[in-house]
Design an enzyme around this catalytic site. Structure first.
Site, PDB file in Angstrom:
ATOM      1  N   PHE A 125     -21.108   8.728 -27.084  1.00  0.00           N
ATOM      2  CA  PHE A 125     -21.719   8.638 -25.752  1.00  0.00           C
ATOM      3  C   PHE A 125     -20.611   8.638 -24.702  1.00  0.00           C
ATOM      4  O   PHE A 125     -19.425   8.776 -25.031  1.00  0.00           O
ATOM      5  CB  PHE A 125     -22.579   7.371 -25.648  1.00  0.00           C
ATOM      6  N   GLY A 126     -21.005   8.476 -23.458  1.00  0.00           N
ATOM      7  CA  GLY A 126     -20.033   8.339 -22.367  1.00  0.00           C
ATOM      8  C   GLY A 126     -19.009   9.475 -22.347  1.00  0.00           C
ATOM      9  O   GLY A 126     -19.367  10.653 -22.300  1.00  0.00           O
ATOM     10  N   TYR A 127     -17.739   9.103 -22.410  1.00  0.00           N
ATOM     11  CA  TYR A 127     -16.647  10.072 -22.295  1.00  0.00           C
ATOM     12  C   TYR A 127     -16.148  10.558 -23.664  1.00  0.00           C
ATOM     13  O   TYR A 127     -15.075  11.151 -23.753  1.00  0.00           O
ATOM     14  CB  TYR A 127     -15.486   9.441 -21.509  1.00  0.00           C
ATOM     15  N   ASP A 128     -16.899  10.293 -24.718  1.00  0.00           N
ATOM     16  CA  ASP A 128     -16.436  10.634 -26.064  1.00  0.00           C
ATOM     17  C   ASP A 128     -16.069  12.120 -26.211  1.00  0.00           C
ATOM     18  O   ASP A 128     -15.114  12.456 -26.909  1.00  0.00           O
ATOM     19  CB  ASP A 128     -17.498  10.272 -27.114  1.00  0.00           C
ATOM     20  N   ASP A 185     -17.091  -5.339 -21.957  1.00  0.00           N
ATOM     21  CA  ASP A 185     -16.828  -4.416 -20.861  1.00  0.00           C
ATOM     22  C   ASP A 185     -15.774  -3.437 -21.342  1.00  0.00           C
ATOM     23  O   ASP A 185     -14.796  -3.832 -21.979  1.00  0.00           O
ATOM     24  CB  ASP A 185     -16.345  -5.141 -19.599  1.00  0.00           C
ATOM     25  N   SER A 186     -16.020  -2.185 -21.084  1.00  0.00           N
ATOM     26  CA  SER A 186     -15.141  -1.169 -21.648  1.00  0.00           C
ATOM     27  C   SER A 186     -15.049  -0.003 -20.693  1.00  0.00           C
ATOM     28  O   SER A 186     -15.853   0.116 -19.765  1.00  0.00           O
ATOM     29  CB  SER A 186     -15.701  -0.711 -23.000  1.00  0.00           C
ATOM     30  N   THR A 189     -25.898  -6.365 -22.855  1.00  0.00           N
ATOM     31  CA  THR A 189     -25.750  -4.958 -22.496  1.00  0.00           C
ATOM     32  C   THR A 189     -27.102  -4.298 -22.332  1.00  0.00           C
ATOM     33  O   THR A 189     -28.073  -4.687 -22.985  1.00  0.00           O
ATOM     34  CB  THR A 189     -24.921  -4.189 -23.557  1.00  0.00           C
ATOM     35  N   LYS A 214     -15.188   7.106 -35.869  1.00  0.00           N
ATOM     36  CA  LYS A 214     -14.896   6.583 -34.526  1.00  0.00           C
ATOM     37  C   LYS A 214     -14.679   5.062 -34.582  1.00  0.00           C
ATOM     38  O   LYS A 214     -13.695   4.544 -34.061  1.00  0.00           O
ATOM     39  CB  LYS A 214     -16.033   6.915 -33.542  1.00  0.00           C
ATOM     40  N   LYS A 240     -23.903   1.165 -26.928  1.00  0.00           N
ATOM     41  CA  LYS A 240     -22.996   0.045 -27.199  1.00  0.00           C
ATOM     42  C   LYS A 240     -23.616  -0.902 -28.212  1.00  0.00           C
ATOM     43  O   LYS A 240     -22.962  -1.366 -29.140  1.00  0.00           O
ATOM     44  CB  LYS A 240     -22.773  -0.751 -25.915  1.00  0.00           C
TER      45      LYS A 240
HETATM   46  P1  ITT Z   1     -23.542  -2.678 -19.832  1.00  0.00           P
HETATM   47  O1  ITT Z   1     -22.725  -3.108 -18.632  1.00  0.00           O
HETATM   48  O2  ITT Z   1     -24.996  -2.935 -19.680  1.00  0.00           O
HETATM   49  O3  ITT Z   1     -22.972  -3.168 -21.123  1.00  0.00           O
HETATM   50  P2  ITT Z   1     -22.440  -0.081 -19.254  1.00  0.00           P
HETATM   51  O4  ITT Z   1     -22.591   1.280 -19.870  1.00  0.00           O
HETATM   52  O5  ITT Z   1     -22.586  -0.182 -17.749  1.00  0.00           O
HETATM   53  O6  ITT Z   1     -23.456  -1.068 -19.969  1.00  0.00           O
HETATM   54  P3  ITT Z   1     -19.711  -0.882 -18.985  1.00  0.00           P
HETATM   55  O7  ITT Z   1     -19.882  -1.474 -17.652  1.00  0.00           O
HETATM   56  O8  ITT Z   1     -18.838  -1.586 -19.981  1.00  0.00           O
HETATM   57  O9  ITT Z   1     -21.102  -0.677 -19.728  1.00  0.00           O
HETATM   58  O10 ITT Z   1     -19.187   0.606 -18.810  1.00  0.00           O
HETATM   59  C1  ITT Z   1     -18.677   1.256 -19.887  1.00  0.00           C
HETATM   60  C2  ITT Z   1     -18.644   2.736 -19.606  1.00  0.00           C
HETATM   61  O11 ITT Z   1     -17.406   3.245 -20.124  1.00  0.00           O
HETATM   62  C3  ITT Z   1     -19.746   3.417 -20.419  1.00  0.00           C
HETATM   63  O12 ITT Z   1     -20.916   3.586 -19.636  1.00  0.00           O
HETATM   64  C4  ITT Z   1     -19.091   4.740 -20.784  1.00  0.00           C
HETATM   65  O13 ITT Z   1     -19.195   5.662 -19.723  1.00  0.00           O
HETATM   66  C5  ITT Z   1     -17.618   4.360 -20.929  1.00  0.00           C
HETATM   67  N1  ITT Z   1     -17.342   3.972 -22.333  1.00  0.00           N
HETATM   68  C6  ITT Z   1     -17.139   2.729 -22.846  1.00  0.00           C
HETATM   69  N2  ITT Z   1     -16.944   2.782 -24.167  1.00  0.00           N
HETATM   70  C7  ITT Z   1     -17.051   4.074 -24.505  1.00  0.00           C
HETATM   71  C8  ITT Z   1     -16.981   4.768 -25.722  1.00  0.00           C
HETATM   72  O14 ITT Z   1     -16.797   4.129 -26.866  1.00  0.00           O
HETATM   73  N3  ITT Z   1     -17.130   6.074 -25.695  1.00  0.00           N
HETATM   74  C9  ITT Z   1     -17.329   6.749 -24.550  1.00  0.00           C
HETATM   75  N4  ITT Z   1     -17.432   6.185 -23.354  1.00  0.00           N
HETATM   76  C10 ITT Z   1     -17.297   4.844 -23.325  1.00  0.00           C
END
Ligand code: ITT
Length: 257
Positions: A170-173, A89-90, A25, A193, A30
């Protein structure tokens, strides 16, 4: 959970116990969450980033599912490093948006957007939606130099809030609401969390599958709940072939909660 045995305590029949695994990653959040959760699960394997291992490769996420992408990441990094590697992947799947942003969560709205801007995009797309149901999914895969893989996938159900709330995570949290708690992921502490999140649950299942794979005590390397998942039959066949000396991939745990 018993936790993985330390390398010196464990002699296994088919694979060396890794002291280190690389996590495929570039997402620092993450990496941090994974380390926290694996520590909570008493994992004694050091998790290092590609950067810490001196590896810089671009892995294209061309899969059509979270698991396909997790496997792509793990296998590519394992091949590049010669070390066992973990891929995650998430993403967020929103019912009213037909599952979007889904596997495109990191790229939703195009490159260069901030997490906050992506949250606002989802909120705008949800205007007038009759359902606010959503879930996060996390697929985790480990790839070993001998071709074996160990996988787990879990989800966390919730709803899209009407506004971004909280600054944690982070992200959409900030827009992912846990209705029972009346709080978004962004309003929870990391421990709160991790206890309920898609990543927390996927990693707990992954640790169990990894223990099965690495333990000589395990009667069958089938992962948890054998037989409950339709994929299990295939997994079992693959394991049996592998046990018989077949070089095919050995898949040890799959399935959704
Ligand atoms: P890597 O591929 O390098 O691991 P990435 O951020 O691109 O990093 P992903 O392709 O798995 O990873 O995309 C996951 C996205 O989904 C991440 O950037 C967030 O926007 C969202 N996401 C995943 N898990 C999350 C979480 O626990 N809380 C909030 N948003 C999340």
């Amino acid at each position: 959970m018993s936790g993985l045995k330390m390398p010196e305590e464990l002699a296994t029949g088919n694979v060396a116990i890794p002291e280190k695994m690389i996590l495929a990653t570039k997402n620092e959040n993450k990496l941090r969450e994974m380390r926290e959760i694996l520590m909570d699960n008493n994992i004694k394997i050091e998790i290092i980033s590609p950067e810490e291992a001196g590896i810089n490769i671009e892995i294209e996420e061309t899969g059509t599912s979270f698991m396909e992408n997790a496997l792509l990441k793990a296998k590519a990094l394992c091949e590049a490093s010669g070390l066992p590697a973990i891929g995650d992947d998430s993403g967020l799947c929103v019912d009213a948006l037909n599952g979007a942003p889904g596997i495109y969560s990191a790229r939703y709205g195009g490159p260069g957007l901030t997490d906050a801007a992506r949250c606002q995009l989802v909120l705008r797309a949800m205007r007038g939606a009759t359902s606010r149901a959503a879930h996060f999914t996390c697929a985790v895969a480990a790839a070993f130099p001998n071709g074996s893989v160990v996988t787990a996938e879990r989800r966390c159900d919730g709803a899209i809030a009407f506004a971004a709330l909280g600054t944690g995570g982070f992200g959409y949290d900030a827009i992912f609401l846990i209705p029972e708690q009346g709080k978004t992921f962004g309003q929870l502490s990391p421990e709160e969390k991790n206890a309920i999140s898609h990543r927390g649950k996927a990693l707990a299942a992954f640790v169990k599958a990894l223990e099965n794979y690495l333990s000589p005590d395990a009667p069958e390397n089938q992962g948890e709940n054998p037989g409950e998942n339709p994929d299990k039959k295939q997994d079992k066949n693959q394991n049996e072939k592998a046990a018989a000396g077949n070089q095919d991939e050995k898949v040890l745990e799959t399935g959704n909660a």
